[in-house]
Each structure stands twice: as C-alpha cells, then as structure tokens.
Write an enzyme that holds these catalytic residues in place. Structure first.
Site, PDB file in Angstrom:
ATOM      1  CD  GLU A   1      37.592  37.756  53.830  1.00  0.00           C
ATOM      2  OE1 GLU A   1      37.366  37.722  52.607  1.00  0.00           O
ATOM      3  OE2 GLU A   1      36.687  37.764  54.700  1.00  0.00           O
TER       4      GLU A   1
ATOM      5  CE1 TYR B   1      36.306  60.900  34.075  1.00  0.00           C
ATOM      6  CE2 TYR B   1      37.919  62.426  33.160  1.00  0.00           C
ATOM      7  CZ  TYR B   1      36.746  61.691  33.032  1.00  0.00           C
ATOM      8  OH  TYR B   1      36.035  61.764  31.874  1.00  0.00           O
TER       9      TYR B   1
ATOM     10  CG  LEU C   1      32.697  42.936  49.027  1.00  0.00           C
ATOM     11  CD1 LEU C   1      32.675  42.126  47.732  1.00  0.00           C
ATOM     12  CD2 LEU C   1      33.817  43.946  48.995  1.00  0.00           C
ATOM     13  CD  GLU C   2      26.625  42.772  50.612  1.00  0.00           C
ATOM     14  OE1 GLU C   2      26.085  41.753  50.140  1.00  0.00           O
ATOM     15  OE2 GLU C   2      27.701  42.725  51.261  1.00  0.00           O
TER      16      GLU C   2
ATOM     17  CE  LYS D   1      36.559  39.636  49.592  1.00  0.00           C
ATOM     18  NZ  LYS D   1      35.933  39.303  50.905  1.00  0.00           N
TER      19      LYS D   1
END
Length: 168
Positions: A60, A92, A111-112, A138
């Site tokens: 990954e 933005y 991911l945290e 994901k």
C-alpha cells in the site's frame, strides 16, 4: 430572531442564531453521533480524491491507492455573507491544498493518523475555524467481500473553542 435588510431580497427574518431569549446548549449530536456546534456556519468540501501511499502493508505504501476525503469546517461566516469579501472567510482553495499536502505527502500506516494530520493542520492554520470534521475513505481495500469503502471519520475542536466550552 433578527431581521436583516438584504437589498433586493428585502427584509429577511434570521432564525436559528443566538440572540433569542431561550437558553440553548451550543452543541447537538450530529448524524455521525459526534457533537457539533449548533449555531455555527460551516464550509463543506466533499469527494476530494487523491492518490496517496498510506497503509499498514508495504504494498500500500509502495504502490499507493485512491483516497476520498470529506471535510466540514465550522466558522462564523456571517460577515463573509454580508460583505461578499474573501478576506472574511476561509478559502476553499487553501483547505483543499492542505488536505492534498497530507494525503499525497509522507505515508502513514493508519488512516487515523491521516485524518488527525488533516484536522490539526486545518485548525492550527485557520484560527477562525472552531471545529472540523474529517472523513477519509479507501475505496479499494484488500478485504474479502463487497463494499463501497472503508474509512475513518473524526471531529476535532480548536484549543480556543475547547477552552471556551470548559469555562461555561
């Protein structure tokens, strides 16, 4: 309740903002079960897509994969709405660039860690933002079964916002 004069729109009754005689809690439980500001405006960025190199597995981090990000940023946008001046809001473009820098930047295993880096970066660099919600998904994961995505969603408040809540 307030009445505002908006030129061609005429007088508009403003509801749902502080200033009425009712005592209200400043927060409520949002759709994800987290506490969100009740009487604040928010900026929303949805479906931001990037190629990043995050994950527990070496493959990954080496090959990378698609990440989809949603961001909500709470801030008082009333002045921006009445003046129509960019200087009274958060761009933005700046928020997008911050998210992109984290997702396409150095890899994280979890991911945290990705969502935390995005949230903290936004809160630190934009003091007018009191609270932020970040969701990272994901869509292509090595899991047996049919799914749209796996992801992590967090809600964070700025230190100033947290300090103000603690005093009440």
């Amino acid at each position: 309740m307030r009445i505002g004069d908006f030129g061609a729109l005429g007088k508009v009754e403003m509801v749902g903002r502080r200033g009425n005689d009712e005592e209200e809690d400043d927060t409520h439980v949002g759709g994800g079960g987290f506490r969100v500001p009740r009487n604040k405006d928010r900026l929303m960025l949805r479906g931001l897509q990037f190629h990043g190199h995050h994950g527990v597995y070496e493959e990954e981090r080496k090959l990378g994969q698609k990440f989809v990000v949603d961001v909500d940023a709470w801030a008082d946008l009333e002045k921006a709405g009445t003046t129509d001046e960019l200087e009274h809001t958060v761009s933005y473009v700046e928020l997008y660039a911050q998210v992109k820098k984290v997702v396409e930047g150095p890899s994280f295993k979890l991911l945290e860690s990705v969502v935390e880096a995005i949230a903290q970066g936004i809160l630190v660099s934009h003091p007018t933002i009191s609270d932020v919600r970040v969701k990272v998904c994901k869509p292509h994961v090595a899991v047996e079964g049919v799914l749209d995505y796996l992801g992590v969603e967090i809600f964070r408040s700025s230190v100033a916002s947290a300090d103000a809540s603690a005093r009440c």
